[in-house]
Design a protein around this motif. Structure first.
Motif, PDB file in Angstrom:
ATOM      1  N   ILE A  88      -6.563   3.811 -12.323  1.00 37.60           N
ATOM      2  CA  ILE A  88      -6.641   3.753 -11.303  1.00 37.60           C
ATOM      3  C   ILE A  88      -5.247   3.423 -10.455  1.00 37.60           C
ATOM      4  CG2 ILE A  88      -7.260   2.217  -8.761  1.00 37.60           C
ATOM      5  CD1 ILE A  88     -10.169   2.316 -11.102  1.00 37.60           C
ATOM      6  N   PHE A  89      -4.592   4.489  -9.448  1.00 35.45           N
ATOM      7  CA  PHE A  89      -2.779   3.722  -8.899  1.00 35.45           C
ATOM      8  C   PHE A  89      -2.954   3.466  -7.828  1.00 35.45           C
ATOM      9  CE2 PHE A  89      -2.807   7.747 -12.147  1.00 35.45           C
ATOM     10  CZ  PHE A  89      -1.945   6.712 -12.923  1.00 35.45           C
ATOM     11  N   ARG A  90      -1.835   2.570  -7.240  1.00 38.21           N
ATOM     12  CA  ARG A  90      -2.286   1.771  -5.433  1.00 38.21           C
ATOM     13  C   ARG A  90      -1.276   2.460  -5.465  1.00 38.21           C
ATOM     14  NH1 ARG A  90      -2.338  -3.180  -7.579  1.00 38.21           N
ATOM     15  NH2 ARG A  90      -4.880  -3.077  -6.689  1.00 38.21           N
ATOM     16  N   PHE A  91      -0.606   2.468  -3.821  1.00 38.51           N
ATOM     17  CA  PHE A  91       0.258   3.200  -3.160  1.00 38.51           C
ATOM     18  C   PHE A  91       0.896   2.498  -1.945  1.00 38.51           C
ATOM     19  CE2 PHE A  91      -1.957   6.503  -5.148  1.00 38.51           C
ATOM     20  CZ  PHE A  91      -1.186   7.294  -5.791  1.00 38.51           C
ATOM     21  N   TYR A  92       1.757   1.934  -2.000  1.00 32.02           N
ATOM     22  CA  TYR A  92       1.894   1.047  -1.194  1.00 32.02           C
ATOM     23  C   TYR A  92       2.884   2.478   0.531  1.00 32.02           C
ATOM     24  CZ  TYR A  92       1.391  -2.532  -3.937  1.00 32.02           C
ATOM     25  OH  TYR A  92       1.021  -3.127  -5.254  1.00 32.02           O
ATOM     26  N   ILE A  93       2.409   1.888   1.391  1.00 33.48           N
ATOM     27  CA  ILE A  93       3.762   2.923   2.694  1.00 33.48           C
ATOM     28  C   ILE A  93       3.912   2.036   3.783  1.00 33.48           C
ATOM     29  CG2 ILE A  93       2.602   5.016   2.227  1.00 33.48           C
ATOM     30  CD1 ILE A  93       0.061   4.797   4.232  1.00 33.48           C
ATOM     31  N   LYS A  94       4.234   2.398   4.506  1.00 33.24           N
ATOM     32  CA  LYS A  94       5.055   1.063   5.960  1.00 33.24           C
ATOM     33  C   LYS A  94       4.542   1.750   6.984  1.00 33.24           C
ATOM     34  CE  LYS A  94       8.753  -1.003   3.987  1.00 33.24           C
ATOM     35  NZ  LYS A  94       9.976  -1.502   4.019  1.00 33.24           N
ATOM     36  N   CYS A  95       3.648   1.132   8.261  1.00 35.55           N
ATOM     37  CA  CYS A  95       3.250   1.912   9.333  1.00 35.55           C
ATOM     38  C   CYS A  95       5.047   2.572  10.227  1.00 35.55           C
ATOM     39  CB  CYS A  95       3.051   0.860  10.885  1.00 35.55           C
ATOM     40  SG  CYS A  95       2.456   1.421  12.193  1.00 35.55           S
ATOM     41  N   CYS A 105      -3.246   1.705  11.851  1.00 36.38           N
ATOM     42  CA  CYS A 105      -2.711  -0.186  11.729  1.00 36.38           C
ATOM     43  C   CYS A 105      -3.437  -1.315  12.308  1.00 36.38           C
ATOM     44  CB  CYS A 105      -1.137   0.748  12.382  1.00 36.38           C
ATOM     45  SG  CYS A 105       0.082  -1.417  11.791  1.00 36.38           S
ATOM     46  N   LYS A 106      -3.519  -2.150  12.163  1.00 37.52           N
ATOM     47  CA  LYS A 106      -4.020  -3.652  11.931  1.00 37.52           C
ATOM     48  C   LYS A 106      -2.897  -4.256  12.537  1.00 37.52           C
ATOM     49  CE  LYS A 106      -7.694  -4.337   8.886  1.00 37.52           C
ATOM     50  NZ  LYS A 106      -8.186  -5.002   7.596  1.00 37.52           N
ATOM     51  N   THR A 107      -1.842  -3.493  12.568  1.00 36.50           N
ATOM     52  CA  THR A 107      -1.071  -4.635  13.352  1.00 36.50           C
ATOM     53  C   THR A 107      -0.429  -4.422  14.621  1.00 36.50           C
ATOM     54  OG1 THR A 107       0.028  -5.068  11.165  1.00 36.50           O
ATOM     55  CG2 THR A 107       1.673  -5.732  13.087  1.00 36.50           C
ATOM     56  N   CYS A 108       0.014  -3.001  14.783  1.00 39.26           N
ATOM     57  CA  CYS A 108       0.292  -2.999  16.553  1.00 39.26           C
ATOM     58  C   CYS A 108      -0.815  -1.309  16.983  1.00 39.26           C
ATOM     59  CB  CYS A 108       1.544  -1.453  15.796  1.00 39.26           C
ATOM     60  SG  CYS A 108       1.531  -0.399  14.665  1.00 39.26           S
ATOM     61  N   GLY A 109      -2.411  -1.261  16.119  1.00 37.86           N
ATOM     62  CA  GLY A 109      -2.606  -0.232  16.493  1.00 37.86           C
ATOM     63  C   GLY A 109      -2.074   1.333  16.752  1.00 37.86           C
ATOM     64  N   GLU A 110      -1.550   1.393  15.656  1.00 36.45           N
ATOM     65  CA  GLU A 110      -0.905   2.834  15.435  1.00 36.45           C
ATOM     66  C   GLU A 110      -1.855   3.748  15.166  1.00 36.45           C
ATOM     67  OE1 GLU A 110       2.139   6.385  15.723  1.00 36.45           O
ATOM     68  OE2 GLU A 110       1.738   3.840  16.968  1.00 36.45           O
ATOM     69  N   TYR A 111      -1.589   4.622  15.930  1.00 40.00           N
ATOM     70  CA  TYR A 111      -2.939   6.267  14.515  1.00 40.00           C
ATOM     71  C   TYR A 111      -1.837   6.560  13.391  1.00 40.00           C
ATOM     72  CZ  TYR A 111      -6.591   4.871  17.717  1.00 40.00           C
ATOM     73  OH  TYR A 111      -7.565   4.636  18.094  1.00 40.00           O
ATOM     74  N   ILE A 112      -2.195   6.876  12.334  1.00 40.59           N
ATOM     75  CA  ILE A 112      -1.888   7.338  11.443  1.00 40.59           C
ATOM     76  C   ILE A 112      -2.780   8.976  10.534  1.00 40.59           C
ATOM     77  CG2 ILE A 112      -0.291   6.883   8.798  1.00 40.59           C
ATOM     78  CD1 ILE A 112       0.335   4.764   9.868  1.00 40.59           C
ATOM     79  N   TYR A 113      -2.590  10.046  11.177  1.00 42.69           N
ATOM     80  CA  TYR A 113      -3.325  10.814  10.420  1.00 42.69           C
ATOM     81  C   TYR A 113      -3.097  12.112   9.115  1.00 42.69           C
ATOM     82  CZ  TYR A 113      -3.474  10.662  15.606  1.00 42.69           C
ATOM     83  OH  TYR A 113      -3.870  10.833  16.924  1.00 42.69           O
ATOM     84  N   LYS A 114      -4.120  11.859   8.992  1.00 42.14           N
ATOM     85  CA  LYS A 114      -4.536  12.635   7.601  1.00 42.14           C
ATOM     86  C   LYS A 114      -3.290  13.971   7.200  1.00 42.14           C
ATOM     87  CE  LYS A 114      -7.258  14.936   4.459  1.00 42.14           C
ATOM     88  NZ  LYS A 114      -8.869  15.685   4.194  1.00 42.14           N
ATOM     89  N   GLY A 115      -2.428  13.973   6.262  1.00 37.64           N
ATOM     90  CA  GLY A 115      -1.431  14.579   5.957  1.00 37.64           C
ATOM     91  C   GLY A 115       0.012  14.478   6.505  1.00 37.64           C
ATOM     92  N   LYS A 116       0.027  13.397   7.064  1.00 34.59           N
ATOM     93  CA  LYS A 116       1.193  12.620   7.349  1.00 34.59           C
ATOM     94  C   LYS A 116       2.454  12.023   5.705  1.00 34.59           C
ATOM     95  CE  LYS A 116       4.452   9.783  10.090  1.00 34.59           C
ATOM     96  NZ  LYS A 116       4.620  10.571  10.895  1.00 34.59           N
ATOM     97  N   LYS A 117       3.293  12.578   6.058  1.00 35.12           N
ATOM     98  CA  LYS A 117       4.304  12.077   4.465  1.00 35.12           C
ATOM     99  C   LYS A 117       4.812  11.161   4.929  1.00 35.12           C
ATOM    100  CE  LYS A 117       4.910  17.275   3.375  1.00 35.12           C
ATOM    101  NZ  LYS A 117       6.157  18.246   3.374  1.00 35.12           N
ATOM    102  N   PHE A 118       4.785  10.284   3.603  1.00 36.85           N
ATOM    103  CA  PHE A 118       5.441   8.797   3.202  1.00 36.85           C
ATOM    104  C   PHE A 118       6.364   9.368   2.052  1.00 36.85           C
ATOM    105  CE2 PHE A 118       2.071   8.144   5.869  1.00 36.85           C
ATOM    106  CZ  PHE A 118       1.908   7.290   7.440  1.00 36.85           C
ATOM    107  N   ASN A 119       7.891   7.994   1.970  1.00 34.19           N
ATOM    108  CA  ASN A 119       8.353   7.771   1.164  1.00 34.19           C
ATOM    109  C   ASN A 119       7.135   6.875   0.597  1.00 34.19           C
ATOM    110  OD1 ASN A 119       9.420   9.853   0.154  1.00 34.19           O
ATOM    111  ND2 ASN A 119      10.844   8.596   1.779  1.00 34.19           N
TER     112      ASN A 119
END
Length: 338
Positions: free
Chosen positions: A92-99, A62-76
């Protein structure tokens, strides 16, 4: 009634009918003048969004807080179709997730050209440099194959370049080996021989130590056996050297018939009260009366009685008890009264 005048009930046809949906099928009635084109269509926006469940397609930060989000983490995530972007007819589809830490919005979209995903906003993709290098190598390999496909001379030229490059690498490696040998002056044969001699020396030392330990153990066992043998020889001699005491029949009469506990009680009683069975003390308690003389000899008899009473107390051997003194005192009073 003709066929055109009858309506159609879906789900009530016979078993051979292709529209037989079974018992739980939804039954609908279609009138004979049914026209699907007259059904009004819903006017939904083209950029409408849907909520879907997905996993992070790659490692990101994440550019805001520097949190690492690893591959395979689930999101709504919210999903939408990208407008004016199509690859070979594929949308082509776009996806929005939250840190997960600061709840900042992160967006990425599909990349069907490379069968991958593209990072758009809110985070940076990790290992991007390695991915770009692999893509560059694949691109160069593909261009070379395309060139060699239509140009045989290019194939020969590339092979010549590869063989020349391989020879240069081998020459450089040989030069490095020679340079190391000149600088180090290491004789590998001598090193191996020295290591072999060292191993033999270690084995020889271990054998000598084992032999010394065995000798010491044998000596200890032998000394212990000699000591045991000497002790067993001395014990019979000591037994024979000791004189045998002769028992006389009269020794039994001299033994003390009272036990030790009774002796202690008797001694404590004698110390506190005194002995009652001693003949000397009992003799002090008894006095012999003498006949009374006449009146003329009253004074003389008094003197003689006093002397007799005084002399009638023999000296007791040993310690005089309190009862003995009390008896002597009472006898003296009787004599004085008489």
């Amino acid at each position: 009634m003709g066929e055109s005048g009858r309506g159609v009930v879906a789900g009530l046809a016979g078993p051979g009918d292709p529209y037989n949906w079974g018992k739980n099928a939804q039954r609908k009635y279609y009138p004979p003048d049914f026209d699907p084109a007259k059904i009004p269509k819903l006017k939904l926006p083209k950029d409408r969004q849907y909520v879907v469940r997905l996993m992070a397609p790659f490692n990101m930060r994440c550019k805001t807080c520097g949190e690492y989000i690893y591959k395979g983490k689930k999101f709504n995530a919210r999903k939408e179709t990208v407008q004016n972007e199509v690859y070979l007819g594929l949308p082509i589809f776009r996806f929005y997730i939250k840190c997960t830490r600061c709840l900042a919005e992160i967006t990425f979209k599909t990349d069907p050209e490379n069968t991958d995903y593209t990072m758009e906003h809110g985070a940076t993709r990790n290992f991007q440099a390695e991915k770009l290098l692999e893509e560059e190598e694949k691109r160069m390999q593909k261009e070379r194959e395309d060139e060699e496909l239509n140009n045989p001379m290019k194939v020969l030229e590339n092979r010549t370049k590869d063989s020349k490059l391989e020879m240069e690498v081998l020459e450089n490696l040989q030069e490095l080996k020679e340079l190391n040998q000149r600088q180090a002056n290491v004789d590998f044969e001598a090193m191996l021989q020295q290591y072999k001699e060292y191993e033999e020396e270690q084995k020889r030392k271990e054998q000598e130590e084992d032999e010394q330990e065995m000798k010491a153990m044998l000596e200890q066992a032998q000394n212990r056996r000699l000591l045991v043998d000497s002790d067993s020889d001395e014990e019979p001699a000591k037994v024979h050297a000791k004189p045998v005491a002769k028992v006389k029949p009269t020794d039994i009469l001299q033994e003390d018939p009272q036990p030790q506990a009774k002796k202690l009680k008797t001694e404590s009683w004698e110390r506190s009260v005194g002995t009652l069975n001693s003949k000397a003390q009992l003799a002090g308690l008894v006095t012999v009366r003498k006949p009374k003389p006449g009146a003329t000899l009253a004074n003389g008899t008094e003197k003689q009685g006093a002397t007799a009473s005084a002399g009638s107390f023999p000296t007791a051997t040993g310690t005089t008890s309190s009862l003995g003194l009390l008896g002597a005192y009472s006898d003296s009073e009787d004599s004085m009264s008489d």
